[in-house]
Design an enzyme around this catalytic site. Structure first.
Site, PDB file in Angstrom:
ATOM      1  N   LYS A  44       0.874  -1.179   0.000  1.00 45.02           N
ATOM      2  CA  LYS A  44       0.000   0.000   0.000  1.00 45.02           C
ATOM      3  C   LYS A  44       0.910   1.226   0.000  1.00 45.02           C
ATOM      4  CE  LYS A  44      -3.245   3.008   0.477  1.00 45.02           C
ATOM      5  NZ  LYS A  44      -4.105   3.320  -0.709  1.00 45.02           N
ATOM      6  N   CYS A 130      -2.332   9.751  -6.677  1.00 51.04           N
ATOM      7  CA  CYS A 130      -3.450   9.501  -5.776  1.00 51.04           C
ATOM      8  C   CYS A 130      -4.508  10.575  -5.994  1.00 51.04           C
ATOM      9  CB  CYS A 130      -3.021   9.506  -4.311  1.00 51.04           C
ATOM     10  SG  CYS A 130      -4.458   9.236  -3.216  1.00 51.04           S
TER      11      CYS A 130
HETATM   12  O1  LIG Z   1      -7.386   6.735  -1.900  1.00 44.47           O
HETATM   13  C1  LIG Z   1      -6.317   6.063  -1.977  1.00 44.47           C
HETATM   14  O2  LIG Z   1      -5.647   5.657  -0.986  1.00 44.47           O
HETATM   15  C2  LIG Z   1      -5.870   5.757  -3.365  1.00 44.47           C
HETATM   16  N1  LIG Z   1      -6.816   5.331  -4.237  1.00 44.47           N
HETATM   17  C3  LIG Z   1      -6.528   5.117  -5.571  1.00 44.47           C
HETATM   18  O3  LIG Z   1      -7.392   4.711  -6.372  1.00 44.47           O
HETATM   19  N2  LIG Z   1      -5.266   5.342  -6.004  1.00 44.47           N
HETATM   20  C4  LIG Z   1      -4.274   5.760  -5.195  1.00 44.47           C
HETATM   21  O4  LIG Z   1      -3.118   5.938  -5.671  1.00 44.47           O
HETATM   22  C5  LIG Z   1      -4.583   5.976  -3.812  1.00 44.47           C
HETATM   23 CL1  LIG Z   1      -3.322   6.494  -2.739  1.00 44.47          CL
END
Ligand SMILES: O=C(O)c1[nH]c(=O)[nH]c(=O)c1Cl
Length: 309
Positions: A44, A130
């Protein structure tokens, strides 16, 4: 047929892995990916400090994919680095990916300097895409900032590094982005992250709480966009910069198409979230069956060889 692959000098027995954010929050989930048919895993996306993320519900599956506005919930950089260093002792023959990003430019440099100074010998995936932190733009949509950031990073960071990109939707943006990435000794680029700020409605309501229901879209909805980004950059980048294909992979055929577009590794997100780590064995077998039928022995026999009319 074999679905083994390589990124730079790193070899993988299988070209499939999870997409950051799915089955990678903690040791328990990462262990399940290690023990699956996947060739490797990515953590993650880690930030300097741990984060609770956005209010729930923040993830929702639909018939054709998913929407999420997780808000970068993670256990913090040190948790993932500790685990990755432990794995270097217990699984010395394997290479893993470390996804990270700072909540500020200063944090990003602090994180990468910690990686540089650590004993981590895997591959770093810098998340430039993100879409779900309120008030924070997707870095890779600002190519001037991206170029400046990469210039500064490569002045001190000497380990293998790739970037996770948002989808681009304009040929001129493919040209401009590729021109930036070609200036740097990147190990790979990963196309694509979720399509940012979509909206899913059930009956009369949004389905996730953050951002009035706006969130990143994954799954079947995004395969055409994912394939286009993989192929556009495959055609434009120095061959030394490999492409990781992410987005819309439900079957071996979807993976075949990503590789045909130029991908050297294929990541699975929404399908993995819905089906669990058994998806890796199913999709691997489906791809091998397609390769056997077509007489392809390795993915290099057809990688990037998309036919035009
Ligand atoms: O909301 C998120 O954690 C998230 N959600 C996404 O779909 N892509 C990302 O790079 C991230 Cl960091």
């Amino acid at each position: 047929a074999t679905t083994k692959t390589h990124i730079g000098n790193f070899k993988f027995e299988n070209c499939f892995m999870n997409a950051a954010g799915v089955y990678c929050y903690d040791r328990n989930e990462l262990e399940q990916v290690i023990n699956s048919a996947a060739g490797t895993f990515v953590t993650k996306t880690a930030t300097l400090q741990s984060r609770p993320g956005n209010p729930e519900p923040r993830y929702h599956d639909t018939a054709l994919g998913s929407i999420n506005s997780m808000g970068l919930p993670n256990l913090g950089f040190d948790y993932y680095l500790d685990y990755l260093l432990e794995l270097q002792k217990t699984h010395p023959d394997r290479t893993f990916f470390f996804s990270l990003v700072g909540m500020s430019t200063e944090d990003t440099h602090a994180l990468l300097k910690k990686v540089q100074e650590s004993d981590f010998n895997g591959i770093t995936e810098l998340n430039l895409s993100c879409p779900n932190v309120p008030g924070k733009p997707q870095i890779a949509y600002d190519l001037e900032t991206t170029e400046k950031l990469l210039t500064d990073i490569f002045s001190y960071f000497k380990k293998p590094l790739g970037v996770k990109l948002p989808p681009y939707f304009d040929i001129v943006h493919f040209d401009q982005a590729a021109a930036v990435f070609n200036k740097f000794p990147l190990s790979f680029i990963n196309c694509v992250n979720s399509i940012g700020n979509g909206l899913v409605i059930e009956d009369e309501s949004v389905v996730i709480k953050p951002k009035n229901g706006f969130g990143g879209i994954g799954g079947e909805y995004i395969k055409p966009t994912a394939l286009a980004n993989v192929h556009a950059f495959y055609k434009r980048l120095n061959p030394s910069i490999k492409i990781i294909g992410t987005g819309g992979v439900l079957t071996g055929q979807d993976a075949f198409e990503h590789i045909l577009c130029g991908a050297s590794m294929v990541q699975i997100g929404t399908t993995l979230h819905k089906e669990g780590p058994a998806a890796f064995e199913r999709i691997t077998n489906e791809l091998k069956a397609i390769m056997d039928k077509k007489g392809y022995k390795t993915i290099e026999d057809f990688r990037g060889k998309l036919k035009y009319l």
